[in-house]
Write an enzyme that holds these catalytic residues in place. Structure first.
Site, PDB file in Angstrom:
ATOM      1  N   SER A 222       0.820  -1.224   0.000  1.00 60.27           N
ATOM      2  CA  SER A 222       0.000   0.000   0.000  1.00 60.27           C
ATOM      3  C   SER A 222       0.852   1.272   0.000  1.00 60.27           C
ATOM      4  O   SER A 222       1.810   1.405   0.754  1.00 60.27           O
ATOM      5  CB  SER A 222      -0.930   0.023   1.216  1.00 60.27           C
ATOM      6  OG  SER A 222      -1.648   1.246   1.229  1.00 60.27           O
TER       7      SER A 222
ATOM      8  N   SER B 231      -0.659   4.135   0.580  1.00 59.47           N
ATOM      9  CA  SER B 231      -1.427   5.088   1.385  1.00 59.47           C
ATOM     10  C   SER B 231      -0.682   5.586   2.628  1.00 59.47           C
ATOM     11  O   SER B 231      -0.755   6.783   2.930  1.00 59.47           O
ATOM     12  CB  SER B 231      -2.772   4.483   1.786  1.00 59.47           C
ATOM     13  OG  SER B 231      -3.563   4.308   0.631  1.00 59.47           O
TER      14      SER B 231
ATOM     15  N   THR C 133      -8.186  -1.909   1.797  1.00 56.34           N
ATOM     16  CA  THR C 133      -7.704  -2.294   0.475  1.00 56.34           C
ATOM     17  C   THR C 133      -7.955  -3.789   0.307  1.00 56.34           C
ATOM     18  O   THR C 133      -8.589  -4.427   1.162  1.00 56.34           O
ATOM     19  CB  THR C 133      -6.236  -1.851   0.259  1.00 56.34           C
ATOM     20  OG1 THR C 133      -5.874  -2.143  -1.089  1.00 56.34           O
ATOM     21  CG2 THR C 133      -5.263  -2.525   1.209  1.00 56.34           C
TER      22      THR C 133
ATOM     23  N   LYS D  38     -12.634  -4.701   0.886  1.00 54.42           N
ATOM     24  CA  LYS D  38     -13.618  -3.647   0.587  1.00 54.42           C
ATOM     25  C   LYS D  38     -15.064  -4.137   0.595  1.00 54.42           C
ATOM     26  O   LYS D  38     -15.963  -3.429   1.042  1.00 54.42           O
ATOM     27  CB  LYS D  38     -13.313  -2.995  -0.763  1.00 54.42           C
ATOM     28  CG  LYS D  38     -12.011  -2.197  -0.772  1.00 54.42           C
ATOM     29  CD  LYS D  38     -11.841  -1.483  -2.106  1.00 54.42           C
ATOM     30  CE  LYS D  38     -10.472  -0.844  -2.201  1.00 54.42           C
ATOM     31  NZ  LYS D  38     -10.343   0.010  -3.388  1.00 54.42           N
TER      32      LYS D  38
ATOM     33  N   ASN E 104     -14.311   1.712   1.014  1.00 51.93           N
ATOM     34  CA  ASN E 104     -12.851   1.871   1.062  1.00 51.93           C
ATOM     35  C   ASN E 104     -12.417   2.823   2.171  1.00 51.93           C
ATOM     36  O   ASN E 104     -11.231   2.969   2.437  1.00 51.93           O
ATOM     37  CB  ASN E 104     -12.303   2.327  -0.299  1.00 51.93           C
ATOM     38  CG  ASN E 104     -12.558   3.793  -0.558  1.00 51.93           C
ATOM     39  OD1 ASN E 104     -13.592   4.328  -0.170  1.00 51.93           O
ATOM     40  ND2 ASN E 104     -11.610   4.454  -1.197  1.00 51.93           N
TER      41      ASN E 104
ATOM     42  N   ASP F  30     -13.633   5.803  -4.064  1.00 52.57           N
ATOM     43  CA  ASP F  30     -12.925   5.416  -5.298  1.00 52.57           C
ATOM     44  C   ASP F  30     -13.558   6.049  -6.533  1.00 52.57           C
ATOM     45  O   ASP F  30     -12.852   6.508  -7.437  1.00 52.57           O
ATOM     46  CB  ASP F  30     -12.918   3.890  -5.456  1.00 52.57           C
ATOM     47  CG  ASP F  30     -11.954   3.207  -4.488  1.00 52.57           C
ATOM     48  OD1 ASP F  30     -10.937   3.818  -4.127  1.00 52.57           O
ATOM     49  OD2 ASP F  30     -12.220   2.047  -4.106  1.00 52.57           O
TER      50      ASP F  30
ATOM     51  N   GLY G 178     -13.241  -4.384 -18.558  1.00 53.58           N
ATOM     52  CA  GLY G 178     -13.220  -5.054 -17.261  1.00 53.58           C
ATOM     53  C   GLY G 178     -14.541  -4.918 -16.527  1.00 53.58           C
ATOM     54  O   GLY G 178     -15.286  -3.953 -16.742  1.00 53.58           O
TER      55      GLY G 178
ATOM     56  N   GLY H 289     -14.094  -5.643  -9.432  1.00 54.02           N
ATOM     57  CA  GLY H 289     -14.382  -4.717  -8.342  1.00 54.02           C
ATOM     58  C   GLY H 289     -14.084  -3.270  -8.709  1.00 54.02           C
ATOM     59  O   GLY H 289     -14.891  -2.369  -8.437  1.00 54.02           O
ATOM     60  N   ALA H 290     -12.958  -3.035  -9.349  1.00 53.18           N
ATOM     61  CA  ALA H 290     -12.589  -1.666  -9.725  1.00 53.18           C
ATOM     62  C   ALA H 290     -13.574  -1.115 -10.754  1.00 53.18           C
ATOM     63  O   ALA H 290     -13.883   0.079 -10.752  1.00 53.18           O
ATOM     64  CB  ALA H 290     -11.162  -1.646 -10.283  1.00 53.18           C
TER      65      ALA H 290
ATOM     66  N   TYR I 125      -1.545   2.179 -12.382  1.00 52.39           N
ATOM     67  CA  TYR I 125      -0.592   3.291 -12.286  1.00 52.39           C
ATOM     68  C   TYR I 125       0.832   2.806 -12.052  1.00 52.39           C
ATOM     69  O   TYR I 125       1.716   3.567 -11.700  1.00 52.39           O
ATOM     70  CB  TYR I 125      -1.005   4.284 -11.194  1.00 52.39           C
ATOM     71  CG  TYR I 125      -1.265   3.660  -9.842  1.00 52.39           C
ATOM     72  CD1 TYR I 125      -0.217   3.250  -9.036  1.00 52.39           C
ATOM     73  CD2 TYR I 125      -2.567   3.477  -9.390  1.00 52.39           C
ATOM     74  CE1 TYR I 125      -0.457   2.672  -7.806  1.00 52.39           C
ATOM     75  CE2 TYR I 125      -2.815   2.902  -8.154  1.00 52.39           C
ATOM     76  CZ  TYR I 125      -1.754   2.505  -7.370  1.00 52.39           C
ATOM     77  OH  TYR I 125      -1.997   1.925  -6.159  1.00 52.39           O
TER      78      TYR I 125
HETATM   79  P1  ATR Z   1     -10.482  -5.940  -9.388  1.00 47.67           P
HETATM   80  O1  ATR Z   1     -11.291  -6.014  -8.143  1.00 47.67           O
HETATM   81  O2  ATR Z   1      -9.092  -5.401  -9.175  1.00 47.67           O
HETATM   82  O3  ATR Z   1     -11.168  -5.259 -10.508  1.00 47.67           O
HETATM   83  P2  ATR Z   1     -11.121  -8.598 -10.321  1.00 47.67           P
HETATM   84  O4  ATR Z   1     -12.464  -8.532  -9.706  1.00 47.67           O
HETATM   85  O5  ATR Z   1     -10.343  -9.846 -10.212  1.00 47.67           O
HETATM   86  O6  ATR Z   1     -10.167  -7.467  -9.762  1.00 47.67           O
HETATM   87  O7  ATR Z   1     -11.256  -8.202 -11.862  1.00 47.67           O
HETATM   88  C1  ATR Z   1     -10.184  -8.194 -12.707  1.00 47.67           C
HETATM   89  C2  ATR Z   1     -10.653  -7.773 -14.116  1.00 47.67           C
HETATM   90  O8  ATR Z   1      -9.563  -7.954 -15.018  1.00 47.67           O
HETATM   91  C3  ATR Z   1     -11.804  -8.609 -14.651  1.00 47.67           C
HETATM   92  O9  ATR Z   1     -12.578  -7.807 -15.502  1.00 47.67           O
HETATM   93  C4  ATR Z   1     -11.056  -9.690 -15.410  1.00 47.67           C
HETATM   94  O10 ATR Z   1     -11.799 -10.328 -16.421  1.00 47.67           O
HETATM   95  P3  ATR Z   1     -12.674 -11.652 -16.091  1.00 47.67           P
HETATM   96  O11 ATR Z   1     -13.935 -11.157 -15.459  1.00 47.67           O
HETATM   97  O12 ATR Z   1     -12.881 -12.295 -17.397  1.00 47.67           O
HETATM   98  O13 ATR Z   1     -11.827 -12.482 -15.152  1.00 47.67           O
HETATM   99  C5  ATR Z   1      -9.946  -8.894 -16.028  1.00 47.67           C
HETATM  100  N1  ATR Z   1      -8.802  -9.718 -16.385  1.00 47.67           N
HETATM  101  C6  ATR Z   1      -7.883 -10.235 -15.533  1.00 47.67           C
HETATM  102  N2  ATR Z   1      -6.978 -10.955 -16.209  1.00 47.67           N
HETATM  103  C7  ATR Z   1      -7.329 -10.902 -17.521  1.00 47.67           C
HETATM  104  C8  ATR Z   1      -6.767 -11.421 -18.741  1.00 47.67           C
HETATM  105  N3  ATR Z   1      -5.643 -12.156 -18.733  1.00 47.67           N
HETATM  106  N4  ATR Z   1      -7.412 -11.127 -19.899  1.00 47.67           N
HETATM  107  C9  ATR Z   1      -8.547 -10.376 -19.918  1.00 47.67           C
HETATM  108  N5  ATR Z   1      -9.115  -9.854 -18.793  1.00 47.67           N
HETATM  109  C10 ATR Z   1      -8.504 -10.103 -17.621  1.00 47.67           C
END
Ligand code: ATR
Length: 278
Positions: A19, A21, A66, A70, A91, A106, A132, A135-136, A223
């Site tokens: 972190s 933070s 973190t 969350k 968060n 966030d 994506g 969570g983010a 980042y």
């Molecule tokens: P976070 O909370 O950080 O967003 P997460 O919930 O694990 O983490 O989500 C990660 C994101 O990255 C998801 O959208 C994931 O796609 P999937 O839903 O198909 O898993 C995406 N992601 C991670 N690795 C990937 C890869 N190799 N190719 C494409 N998308 C990927």
């Protein structure tokens, strides 16, 4: 100097060692000569509930959460703000009159970063494309909807996840199959990566920007590195770009002000974090 009256806050994570933070908040505490401290709290998931119960008894004024806490934090607070409720994640916790107030900063952090770097976002509000659905992505989806983006498309490797996120948040959000991204790129006015792809130690984001609208704004919540390959590629094609580190800075402002009673200076914050990381 930390006196016996110091206000104490921190960040709970598992692990927490990555972190940034603590460095950021303590930099601000020093800058503002505040009698306080912000410490890393290594809290295992099975200890989260205990930590929430005990820390206020020891005088903590609040804390950040973190990964992976969350979502679980949502159920451990007495009140949640509308962002935390919609995103399904907390968060920031503020201890107020013995009650735990859960916030999600966030989404606000994401938008404030763009506004600080770009200014007026109106020209980019026509069609947002989010990559994506994790969570983010939930925080970014909430932010874009609140900001009034006209169309918000979500593309994800696992399409079903994009569909369920779009359904949950409702219009103007809809899922876009990953293979339809190239055909959509000429119309996109904001492109945002919310996946971990492109982060140091993660696979690259395999996406051709050949068709990107050169008038689009492109941003990345990754980042590390500060300039991701996505941003470098987008800039080569004439797009305006915004790095993601500012989201971390801006999400921190709200908690800092609530815990320590002063607004921190965001001007040199990113530079400071980068210098600490080097
Ligand atoms: P976070 O909370 O950080 O967003 P997460 O919930 O694990 O983490 O989500 C990660 C994101 O990255 C998801 O959208 C994931 O796609 P999937 O839903 O198909 O898993 C995406 N992601 C991670 N690795 C990937 C890869 N190799 N190719 C494409 N998308 C990927």
């Amino acid at each position: 100097v930390i006196s016996g009256k110091a206000r104490i806050a921190g960040v709970m994570g598992w692990p927490v060692s990555h972190s940034l933070s603590p460095a950021l908040h303590n930099h601000w505490l020093t800058q503002l000569h505040i009698d306080g401290a912000y410490i890393p709290l290594s809290v295992a998931p099975e200890e989260l509930e205990n930590a929430f119960r005990l820390l206020p008894k020891f005088g903590f004024v609040g804390w950040n959460l973190t990964v992976p806490h969350k979502e679980a934090a949502l159920k451990l607070v007495d009140e949640v703000d509308s962002a935390a409720k919609a995103i399904g994640a907390v968060n920031t916790v503020v201890v107020k009159d013995g009650k735990l107030i859960g916030k999600n900063t966030d989404a606000g952090g994401f938008i404030s970063n763009l506004k600080q770097k770009i200014g007026d976002l109106t020209p980019y509000k026509k069609t947002a494309l989010m990559l994506g659905a994790g969570g983010a992505a939930r925080a970014v989806a909430y932010a874009l909807k609140e900001e009034g983006f006209e169309t918000i498309l979500i593309a994800n490797r696992t399409h079903a996840r994009a569909q369920s996120l779009a359904k949950e948040f409702g219009a103007p959000m809809r899922a876009l199959p990953w293979e339809e991204i190239p055909g959509m790129l000429p119309q996109v006015t904001l492109l945002v990566n919310t996946t971990t792809l492109g982060m140091e130690g993660q696979p690259p984001l395999a996406l051709s920007l050949d068709n990107i609208n050169p008038a689009a704004l492109v941003t990345d919540i990754v980042y590390r590195p500060l300039e991701t390959p996505l941003l470098i590629e987008a800039r080569k094609r004439g797009c305006v770009t915004a790095t993601g580190l500012g989201m971390l800075v801006f999400q921190a402002v709200n908690g800092f002000a609530a815990w320590f009673g002063k607004l921190p200076d965001i001007e040199d914050a990113e530079e400071y974090i980068v210098s600490q990381r080097a």
